[in-house]
Enzyme design. Structure first.
Site, PDB file in Angstrom:
ATOM      1  N   ASN A   1       5.972  -6.098   7.926  1.00 56.66           N
ATOM      2  CA  ASN A   1       5.101  -5.047   8.494  1.00 56.66           C
ATOM      3  C   ASN A   1       4.492  -5.489   9.819  1.00 56.66           C
ATOM      4  O   ASN A   1       4.640  -4.835  10.829  1.00 56.66           O
ATOM      5  CB  ASN A   1       3.969  -4.705   7.520  1.00 56.66           C
ATOM      6  CG  ASN A   1       4.494  -4.192   6.188  1.00 56.66           C
ATOM      7  OD1 ASN A   1       5.457  -3.442   6.149  1.00 56.66           O
ATOM      8  ND2 ASN A   1       3.858  -4.597   5.106  1.00 56.66           N
TER       9      ASN A   1
ATOM     10  N   GLU B   1     -11.331  -2.871   7.026  1.00 58.04           N
ATOM     11  CA  GLU B   1     -10.705  -1.907   7.946  1.00 58.04           C
ATOM     12  C   GLU B   1     -10.190  -0.675   7.234  1.00 58.04           C
ATOM     13  O   GLU B   1     -10.203   0.409   7.785  1.00 58.04           O
ATOM     14  CB  GLU B   1      -9.587  -2.574   8.755  1.00 58.04           C
ATOM     15  CG  GLU B   1      -8.486  -3.149   7.929  1.00 58.04           C
ATOM     16  CD  GLU B   1      -7.403  -3.780   8.789  1.00 58.04           C
ATOM     17  OE1 GLU B   1      -7.705  -4.324   9.856  1.00 58.04           O
ATOM     18  OE2 GLU B   1      -6.247  -3.712   8.375  1.00 58.04           O
TER      19      GLU B   1
ATOM     20  N   GLY C   1      -7.483  -6.637   2.340  1.00 57.63           N
ATOM     21  CA  GLY C   1      -6.309  -6.033   2.960  1.00 57.63           C
ATOM     22  C   GLY C   1      -5.820  -4.842   2.168  1.00 57.63           C
ATOM     23  O   GLY C   1      -6.454  -4.419   1.196  1.00 57.63           O
ATOM     24  N   VAL C   2      -4.692  -4.283   2.599  1.00 58.46           N
ATOM     25  CA  VAL C   2      -4.139  -3.135   1.882  1.00 58.46           C
ATOM     26  C   VAL C   2      -3.094  -3.623   0.883  1.00 58.46           C
ATOM     27  O   VAL C   2      -2.663  -4.768   0.927  1.00 58.46           O
ATOM     28  CB  VAL C   2      -3.477  -2.122   2.843  1.00 58.46           C
ATOM     29  CG1 VAL C   2      -4.519  -1.376   3.625  1.00 58.46           C
ATOM     30  CG2 VAL C   2      -2.479  -2.793   3.759  1.00 58.46           C
ATOM     31  N   GLY C   3      -2.671  -2.740  -0.022  1.00 56.54           N
ATOM     32  CA  GLY C   3      -1.602  -3.061  -0.954  1.00 56.54           C
ATOM     33  C   GLY C   3      -2.115  -3.171  -2.379  1.00 56.54           C
ATOM     34  O   GLY C   3      -3.319  -3.113  -2.639  1.00 56.54           O
ATOM     35  N   ASN C   4      -1.163  -3.336  -3.288  1.00 56.26           N
ATOM     36  CA  ASN C   4      -1.499  -3.318  -4.713  1.00 56.26           C
ATOM     37  C   ASN C   4      -2.339  -4.526  -5.122  1.00 56.26           C
ATOM     38  O   ASN C   4      -3.237  -4.409  -5.943  1.00 56.26           O
ATOM     39  CB  ASN C   4      -0.210  -3.276  -5.543  1.00 56.26           C
ATOM     40  CG  ASN C   4       0.456  -1.925  -5.420  1.00 56.26           C
ATOM     41  OD1 ASN C   4      -0.223  -0.899  -5.400  1.00 56.26           O
ATOM     42  ND2 ASN C   4       1.770  -1.914  -5.305  1.00 56.26           N
ATOM     43  N   ILE C   5      -2.051  -5.697  -4.542  1.00 60.73           N
ATOM     44  CA  ILE C   5      -2.810  -6.889  -4.947  1.00 60.73           C
ATOM     45  C   ILE C   5      -4.256  -6.742  -4.483  1.00 60.73           C
ATOM     46  O   ILE C   5      -5.203  -6.969  -5.246  1.00 60.73           O
ATOM     47  CB  ILE C   5      -2.190  -8.172  -4.361  1.00 60.73           C
ATOM     48  CG1 ILE C   5      -0.765  -8.338  -4.879  1.00 60.73           C
ATOM     49  CG2 ILE C   5      -3.022  -9.392  -4.719  1.00 60.73           C
ATOM     50  CD1 ILE C   5      -0.001  -9.485  -4.247  1.00 60.73           C
TER      51      ILE C   5
ATOM     52  N   LYS D   1      10.816 -11.549  -5.888  1.00 61.06           N
ATOM     53  CA  LYS D   1      12.213 -11.240  -6.248  1.00 61.06           C
ATOM     54  C   LYS D   1      12.628 -11.947  -7.537  1.00 61.06           C
ATOM     55  O   LYS D   1      13.601 -12.725  -7.569  1.00 61.06           O
ATOM     56  CB  LYS D   1      13.178 -11.620  -5.098  1.00 61.06           C
ATOM     57  CG  LYS D   1      12.801 -11.029  -3.742  1.00 61.06           C
ATOM     58  CD  LYS D   1      12.947  -9.538  -3.682  1.00 61.06           C
ATOM     59  CE  LYS D   1      12.511  -8.980  -2.344  1.00 61.06           C
ATOM     60  NZ  LYS D   1      12.116  -7.569  -2.388  1.00 61.06           N
TER      61      LYS D   1
ATOM     62  N   GLY E   1      -4.612  -6.384  10.531  1.00 56.78           N
ATOM     63  CA  GLY E   1      -5.968  -6.890  10.742  1.00 56.78           C
ATOM     64  C   GLY E   1      -6.204  -8.215  10.053  1.00 56.78           C
ATOM     65  O   GLY E   1      -7.312  -8.768  10.133  1.00 56.78           O
TER      66      GLY E   1
HETATM   67  O1  0RQ Z   1       9.100  -6.358  -1.929  1.00 50.64           O
HETATM   68  O2  0RQ Z   1       8.760  -4.501  -3.499  1.00 50.64           O
HETATM   69  O3  0RQ Z   1      11.009  -4.943  -2.438  1.00 50.64           O
HETATM   70  O4  0RQ Z   1      10.101  -6.498  -4.182  1.00 50.64           O
HETATM   71  O5  0RQ Z   1       7.296  -8.165  -0.177  1.00 50.64           O
HETATM   72  O6  0RQ Z   1       5.038  -7.559  -1.699  1.00 50.64           O
HETATM   73  O7  0RQ Z   1       3.768  -8.424  -3.634  1.00 50.64           O
HETATM   74  O8  0RQ Z   1       4.136  -5.913  -3.423  1.00 50.64           O
HETATM   75  O9  0RQ Z   1       2.538  -7.191  -1.914  1.00 50.64           O
HETATM   76  O10 0RQ Z   1       2.408  -4.789  -0.999  1.00 50.64           O
HETATM   77  O11 0RQ Z   1       0.541  -6.476  -0.706  1.00 50.64           O
HETATM   78  O12 0RQ Z   1       2.666  -6.716   0.542  1.00 50.64           O
HETATM   79  C1  0RQ Z   1       2.315  -9.534   2.939  1.00 50.64           C
HETATM   80  C2  0RQ Z   1       3.923  -7.625   2.987  1.00 50.64           C
HETATM   81  C3  0RQ Z   1       2.506  -8.041   0.974  1.00 50.64           C
HETATM   82  C4  0RQ Z   1       1.442  -7.157   3.061  1.00 50.64           C
HETATM   83  C5  0RQ Z   1       2.554  -8.104   2.512  1.00 50.64           C
HETATM   84  C6  0RQ Z   1       8.205  -8.953  -0.946  1.00 50.64           C
HETATM   85  C7  0RQ Z   1       7.975  -8.462  -2.360  1.00 50.64           C
HETATM   86  C8  0RQ Z   1       7.842  -6.960  -2.129  1.00 50.64           C
HETATM   87  C9  0RQ Z   1       5.649  -6.588  -0.929  1.00 50.64           C
HETATM   88  P1  0RQ Z   1       9.792  -5.495  -3.110  1.00 50.64           P
HETATM   89  P2  0RQ Z   1       3.891  -7.237  -2.762  1.00 50.64           P
HETATM   90  P3  0RQ Z   1       1.978  -6.187  -0.796  1.00 50.64           P
HETATM   91  C10 0RQ Z   1      -4.996  -5.327   6.645  1.00 50.64           C
HETATM   92  C11 0RQ Z   1      -4.288  -6.425   6.108  1.00 50.64           C
HETATM   93  C12 0RQ Z   1       0.167  -8.256   6.512  1.00 50.64           C
HETATM   94  C13 0RQ Z   1      -0.843  -7.300   7.076  1.00 50.64           C
HETATM   95  C14 0RQ Z   1      -2.168  -7.419   6.417  1.00 50.64           C
HETATM   96  C15 0RQ Z   1       1.323  -7.227   4.577  1.00 50.64           C
HETATM   97  C16 0RQ Z   1       7.140  -6.892  -0.795  1.00 50.64           C
HETATM   98  O13 0RQ Z   1       0.225  -7.481   2.477  1.00 50.64           O
HETATM   99  O14 0RQ Z   1       2.047  -6.580   5.293  1.00 50.64           O
HETATM  100  O15 0RQ Z   1      -2.481  -8.336   5.699  1.00 50.64           O
HETATM  101  N1  0RQ Z   1       0.376  -8.062   5.093  1.00 50.64           N
HETATM  102  N2  0RQ Z   1      -2.964  -6.457   6.671  1.00 50.64           N
HETATM  103  O16 0RQ Z   1       9.040  -8.797  -3.203  1.00 50.64           O
HETATM  104  C17 0RQ Z   1      10.486 -12.267   0.841  1.00 50.64           C
HETATM  105  C18 0RQ Z   1       8.630 -13.626   0.412  1.00 50.64           C
HETATM  106  C19 0RQ Z   1       8.001 -12.483  -0.188  1.00 50.64           C
HETATM  107  C20 0RQ Z   1       8.699 -11.283  -0.191  1.00 50.64           C
HETATM  108  C21 0RQ Z   1       6.738 -10.971  -1.111  1.00 50.64           C
HETATM  109  N3  0RQ Z   1       8.031 -14.809   0.459  1.00 50.64           N
HETATM  110  N4  0RQ Z   1       9.863 -13.463   0.915  1.00 50.64           N
HETATM  111  N5  0RQ Z   1       9.932 -11.160   0.321  1.00 50.64           N
HETATM  112  N6  0RQ Z   1       7.882 -10.364  -0.771  1.00 50.64           N
HETATM  113  N7  0RQ Z   1       6.799 -12.278  -0.767  1.00 50.64           N
HETATM  114  C22 0RQ Z   1      -4.242  -3.988   6.583  1.00 50.64           C
HETATM  115  C23 0RQ Z   1      -3.829  -3.495   7.943  1.00 50.64           C
HETATM  116  O17 0RQ Z   1      -3.769  -4.199   8.853  1.00 50.64           O
HETATM  117  C24 0RQ Z   1      -3.470  -2.039   8.080  1.00 50.64           C
END
Ligand code: 0RQ
Length: 491
Positions: free
Chosen positions: A374, A284, A258-262, A398, A378
């Site tokens: 978000n 993707e 997936g996307v993102g820092n992790i 948090k 995918g």
């Molecule tokens: O918020 O930065 O304000 O503290 O969510 O979390 O840990 O930086 O991780 O950037 O990978 O995002 C699931 C949102 C994770 C993303 C999700 C808060 C946390 C932080 C971001 P802050 P991280 P990421 C293909 C794959 C669905 C779509 C997908 C996502 C912010 O990965 O949108 O997988 N996934 N697509 O603090 C409240 C919780 C939390 C929370 C984390 N339980 N409750 N806030 N956060 N856990 C790509 C495409 O389809 C394009």
């Protein structure tokens, strides 16, 4: 050369009437339309201030650049939006129910557009590197749903962006399955090409061509943090154990991330692990870490639907096109994310979630079950159909106030029948073959943060018996405490 009407962005935007349904190119900021949506937003803001809001219906491939979702949302010009977004101003309006948002599996979108599920597509606004008189459109840094938007829209505006490389066509492989029932999509290895390097449009539909010269403006990634590195270490160890046990072949299987820092950290971790052989991706989004891996010979080839690269990484790709164009294939999102192909190739999928529960269900999209983050994107296309599906998350968010492991997820995007492996910085729970009681114990022991483990064990012990142990009066106690006190912290 072409003979289409050349216009400024303002002139082209003026063609779009209030209430129109528009398909914009873009899968992430990569290849997103830029000048026309920005001009449209400026016009919409003026109309709104005059008491005549535009209220557009907006489709894209996935998330977009700021010129689409941020600008149009801030102008209150979006009435309805699908299939994914990651824009703060748009998210706020969705959560205030000022915008209707339809959260969808991204592989489904093109077919639903083709089959008319969303009604008439009035306009397609698509970024390209070139458009030919016969209607061939050479797309830029993403393919996404653009071929379907071009095919179905009543009228088409093309932004020809001089900032993008003409050689991107060498990566594109456009083949769209016709309406069902249709024949098998015969991709048998990740980078096999089955189509042509351009999308097609009836040239009579092109009402404007707008010249632009503007980069995608993809944000870079923050430095990898320790928790992401620990998640990456657990993933690498698990996959190496799977190979040692003969469940992953020596030559490895295609990866999706997936996307993102992790996700970026996990890919970097896999690339750095000497025992992992050079591999391919069927994913993707092609993001920053993969450029380095490809240059170092760790990543042999990649299928994706977008090149989501920071300006520095994209410049490196453009400078070495002889090298990268042979190794990267960009496909329509219904092919990059296609469930049948994901299953056939035996993809190993790794996606990030917000929370996971003791049964193995996971929530990617809605904080406390109500507030959209978000969208599912995918992640479901891959998690449901992968050979091995891994979902990852930091064990807390948090500053520890939120636990990623909860008794029952407050919203379910991936259910326990699809999810095989859960991973946090604390460890990894391999759920394959485990019945509900053993699953719950494995998830608490391996994934929950130590400060939440006692609460979760106590919760489980006091649940009434059943195939799945749940106490419907208490399963959202942690969420309720968070809403009341700002922390799920164990009482
Ligand atoms: O918020 O930065 O304000 O503290 O969510 O979390 O840990 O930086 O991780 O950037 O990978 O995002 C699931 C949102 C994770 C993303 C999700 C808060 C946390 C932080 C971001 P802050 P991280 P990421 C293909 C794959 C669905 C779509 C997908 C996502 C912010 O990965 O949108 O997988 N996934 N697509 O603090 C409240 C919780 C939390 C929370 C984390 N339980 N409750 N806030 N956060 N856990 C790509 C495409 O389809 C394009």
């Amino acid at each position: 050369m072409h003979t289409f009407p050349q216009m400024t962005a303002d002139e082209a935007a003026a063609l779009i009437p209030p209430g129109a349904t528009i398909g914009f190119s873009g899968f992430t900021p990569a290849g997103a339309a830029k000048a026309v949506p920005r001009a449209l937003a400026a016009r919409a803001a003026g109309l709104r201030d005059a008491g005549q809001p535009m209220r557009l219906r907006v489709l894209t491939g996935a998330s977009t650049g700021a010129a689409i979702d941020d600008a149009l949302a801030e102008a209150d010009a979006i009435a309805w939006r699908a299939p994914y977004q990651s824009s703060k101003p748009l998210r706020q309006r969705i959560n205030r129910q000022e915008v209707d948002f339809v959260d969808m599996h991204l592989s489904h979108l093109p077919q639903m557009v083709d089959c008319g599920f969303f009604g008439t597509l009035d306009f397609a606004v698509v970024e390209a590197v070139d458009v030919m008189r016969d209607g061939r459109v050479f797309l830029s840094t993403s393919v996404g749903a653009s071929p379907s938007f071009l095919r179905n829209a009543e009228r088409v505006i093309v932004e020809v962006n001089r900032a993008q490389s003409h050689r991107l066509a060498e990566m594109h492989d456009i083949a769209i399955p016709p309406r069902p029932p249709h024949r098998a999509i015969t991709i048998e290895h990740a980078t096999e090409k089955i189509g042509v390097p351009y999308a097609s449009v009836d040239p009579k539909k092109i009402v404007a061509v707008v010249e632009t010269d503007e980069p995608d403006n993809v944000a870079g990634f923050s430095a990898t943090d320790q928790r992401s590195e620990r998640i990456a270490q657990h993933v690498v160890r698990f996959l190496l154990e799977e190979r040692a046990a003969g469940r992953i072949p020596p030559e490895w299987l295609p990866l999706q991330s997936g996307v993102g820092n992790i996700a970026n950290a996990v890919m970097a971790g896999l690339g750095a692990a000497d025992d992992v052989p050079p591999f391919v991706m069927y994913s993707e989004v092609f993001q920053d870490a993969l450029v380095d891996l490809m240059e170092r010979g760790r990543l042999l080839g990649a299928s994706a639907t977008s090149l989501t690269l920071s300006p520095e990484r994209l410049a490196r790709v453009y400078d070495q096109m002889d090298f990268f164009a042979q190794r990267i294939v960009l496909r329509p999102q219904e092919v990059s994310n296609n469930p049948g192909i994901v299953r056939r190739l035996g993809v190993i999928s790794i996606n990030t979630v917000l929370e996971m529960d003791l049964t193995g269900c996971a929530n990617s999209t809605h904080v406390v079950g109500t507030q959209l983050m978000n969208g599912v994107g995918g992640s479901g296309d891959f998690t449901r159909n992968a050979y091995l599906s891994l979902l990852v998350a930091p064990s807390t968010a948090k500053g520890g106030a939120i636990s990623a492991v909860v008794p029952m997820v407050s919203h379910c995007d991936h259910n326990e029948h699809s999810v095989q492996v859960l991973v946090t910085d604390e460890g990894l729970a391999d759920l394959r073959g485990l019945a509900p009681a053993a699953r719950a114990k494995a998830i608490i022991e391996n994934c929950a943060h130590p400060s939440y483990r006692d609460y979760l064990y106590r919760y489980l012990e006091q649940c009434p018996p059943g195939h799945i142990r749940q106490d419907l009066s208490k399963c959202f106690e942690m969420h309720q405490r968070f809403l009341a006190e700002g922390t799920m912290g164990p009482a």
